[in-house]
Design a protein around this motif. Structure first.
Motif, PDB file in Angstrom:
ATOM      1  N   SER A  27       0.804  -1.217   0.000  1.00 36.75           N
ATOM      2  CA  SER A  27       0.000   0.000   0.000  1.00 36.75           C
ATOM      3  C   SER A  27       0.843   1.276   0.000  1.00 36.75           C
ATOM      4  O   SER A  27       0.323   2.350  -0.171  1.00 36.75           O
ATOM      5  N   SER A  28       2.131   1.166   0.195  1.00 37.76           N
ATOM      6  CA  SER A  28       2.991   2.353   0.154  1.00 37.76           C
ATOM      7  C   SER A  28       4.096   2.130  -0.860  1.00 37.76           C
ATOM      8  O   SER A  28       4.207   1.064  -1.441  1.00 37.76           O
ATOM      9  N   ASN A  29       4.951   3.125  -1.045  1.00 40.08           N
ATOM     10  CA  ASN A  29       6.036   3.011  -2.005  1.00 40.08           C
ATOM     11  C   ASN A  29       7.278   2.361  -1.401  1.00 40.08           C
ATOM     12  O   ASN A  29       8.266   2.172  -2.088  1.00 40.08           O
ATOM     13  N   MET A  30       7.234   2.060  -0.125  1.00 39.11           N
ATOM     14  CA  MET A  30       8.387   1.440   0.524  1.00 39.11           C
ATOM     15  C   MET A  30       8.560   0.018   0.006  1.00 39.11           C
ATOM     16  O   MET A  30       7.602  -0.671  -0.287  1.00 39.11           O
ATOM     17  N   GLU A  31       9.793  -0.435  -0.047  1.00 34.00           N
ATOM     18  CA  GLU A  31      10.076  -1.782  -0.522  1.00 34.00           C
ATOM     19  C   GLU A  31      10.360  -2.712   0.647  1.00 34.00           C
ATOM     20  O   GLU A  31      10.826  -2.294   1.690  1.00 34.00           O
ATOM     21  N   LEU A  32      10.116  -3.974   0.442  1.00 35.90           N
ATOM     22  CA  LEU A  32      10.385  -4.994   1.442  1.00 35.90           C
ATOM     23  C   LEU A  32      11.880  -5.246   1.578  1.00 35.90           C
ATOM     24  O   LEU A  32      12.356  -5.567   2.671  1.00 35.90           O
ATOM     25  N   THR A  33      12.638  -5.084   0.496  1.00 37.82           N
ATOM     26  CA  THR A  33      14.065  -5.384   0.548  1.00 37.82           C
ATOM     27  C   THR A  33      14.767  -4.483   1.557  1.00 37.82           C
ATOM     28  O   THR A  33      14.419  -3.324   1.723  1.00 37.82           O
ATOM     29  N   GLY A  34      15.731  -5.067   2.243  1.00 36.27           N
ATOM     30  CA  GLY A  34      16.481  -4.344   3.260  1.00 36.27           C
ATOM     31  C   GLY A  34      16.533  -5.140   4.545  1.00 36.27           C
ATOM     32  O   GLY A  34      16.065  -6.268   4.631  1.00 36.27           O
ATOM     33  N   LYS A  35      17.128  -4.517   5.560  1.00 39.15           N
ATOM     34  CA  LYS A  35      17.300  -5.185   6.859  1.00 39.15           C
ATOM     35  C   LYS A  35      16.236  -4.698   7.835  1.00 39.15           C
ATOM     36  O   LYS A  35      16.005  -3.499   7.972  1.00 39.15           O
ATOM     37  N   TRP A  36      15.614  -5.652   8.546  1.00 37.51           N
ATOM     38  CA  TRP A  36      14.546  -5.391   9.495  1.00 37.51           C
ATOM     39  C   TRP A  36      14.886  -6.051  10.827  1.00 37.51           C
ATOM     40  O   TRP A  36      15.314  -7.187  10.859  1.00 37.51           O
ATOM     41  N   GLU A  37      14.678  -5.332  11.930  1.00 37.30           N
ATOM     42  CA  GLU A  37      14.966  -5.867  13.257  1.00 37.30           C
ATOM     43  C   GLU A  37      13.675  -6.052  14.046  1.00 37.30           C
ATOM     44  O   GLU A  37      12.832  -5.154  14.091  1.00 37.30           O
ATOM     45  N   LEU A  38      13.537  -7.211  14.671  1.00 42.92           N
ATOM     46  CA  LEU A  38      12.332  -7.550  15.432  1.00 42.92           C
ATOM     47  C   LEU A  38      12.238  -6.694  16.695  1.00 42.92           C
ATOM     48  O   LEU A  38      13.172  -6.637  17.484  1.00 42.92           O
ATOM     49  N   GLN A  39      11.095  -6.017  16.867  1.00 48.42           N
ATOM     50  CA  GLN A  39      10.872  -5.148  18.023  1.00 48.42           C
ATOM     51  C   GLN A  39       9.903  -5.756  19.031  1.00 48.42           C
ATOM     52  O   GLN A  39      10.062  -5.581  20.236  1.00 48.42           O
ATOM     53  N   SER A  40       8.874  -6.442  18.531  1.00 46.60           N
ATOM     54  CA  SER A  40       7.886  -7.032  19.431  1.00 46.60           C
ATOM     55  C   SER A  40       7.146  -8.159  18.727  1.00 46.60           C
ATOM     56  O   SER A  40       7.145  -8.251  17.499  1.00 46.60           O
ATOM     57  N   ILE A  41       6.530  -9.001  19.549  1.00 45.29           N
ATOM     58  CA  ILE A  41       5.708 -10.102  19.062  1.00 45.29           C
ATOM     59  C   ILE A  41       4.364 -10.001  19.768  1.00 45.29           C
ATOM     60  O   ILE A  41       4.313  -9.832  20.987  1.00 45.29           O
ATOM     61  N   VAL A  42       3.299 -10.111  18.997  1.00 51.47           N
ATOM     62  CA  VAL A  42       1.946 -10.086  19.552  1.00 51.47           C
ATOM     63  C   VAL A  42       1.363 -11.484  19.391  1.00 51.47           C
ATOM     64  O   VAL A  42       1.202 -11.958  18.275  1.00 51.47           O
TER      65      VAL A  42
END
Length: 142
Positions: A27-42
C-alpha cells in the motif's frame, strides 16, 4: 499457418506476463528489501517486547534481498533461505540455519517464522502475520 501465428503470439505474450518475477501489492512506495529488526511479538493479544541483549546474543533480524533471497539472525544463530511474495500481501519463507540453543525470545521468533503467511509494510515498519492474526513487528534498520 496464418491462423496459427497470431494464436502462438497471443500464447507467448500470456506466458511472458505470467512468468515475470514476483508480484507484490504494497500500500505504500516502501520496498520490502532491506534489513529489518524484530521489536515485538503479539500473541493472543499479549505484546512481548524485545528484551535487552545479553553477552553473546544478536538482535533478531531479517534481510530481504532481491531475487527472493533471505538472510537473518536469531538470538544465537544465522539464517539463510528464501522468500516469495504474491498478491494480497501474502508471503512464504523457508530455509535453515545454524543450530545453537535459542533464548526464549529467539524461540518465539524461530517457532513463528515458518508459519508467516501475510505481511504489511508501512513506512519503516514491517508486520509479519502468522497463526490467527499473531504478529511479529519489525523496524527498518537499512
Amino acid at each position: 499457418m496464418q491462423k496459427i501465428t497470431p494464436l502462438l503470439t497471443l500464447l507467448f505474450g500470456i506466458f511472458a506476463l505470467l512468468s515475470c518475477g514476483k508480484t507484490t501489492t504494497i500500500s505504500s512506495n516502501m520496498e520490502l528489501t532491506g534489513k529489518w529488526e524484530l521489536q515485538s511479538i503479539v500473541q493472543n493479544s499479549d505484546t512481548i517486547q524485545k528484551p535487552a541483549l545479553a553477552k553473546g546474543q544478536m538482535p533478531i533480524s531479517l534481510i530481504f534481498k532481491e531475487k527472493g533471497e533471505l538472510e537473518g539472525t536469531t538470538s544465537t544463530n544465522i539464517l539463510t533461505g528464501f522468500y516469495e511474495t504474491a498478491q494480497q500481501n501474502t508471503i512464504q519463507m523457508g530455509g535453515g540455519g545454524t543450530e545453537r540453543a535459542e533464548t526464549q525470545w529467539g524461540n518465539l521468533f524461530v517457532n513463528a517464522l515458518p508459519n508467516v503467511n501475510l505481511y504489511d509494510l508501512k513506512m519503516n515498519r514491517l508486520v509479519l502475520y502468522y497463526e490467527n492474526n499473531n504478529q511479529m513487528i519489525f523496524s527498518r534498520v537499512q
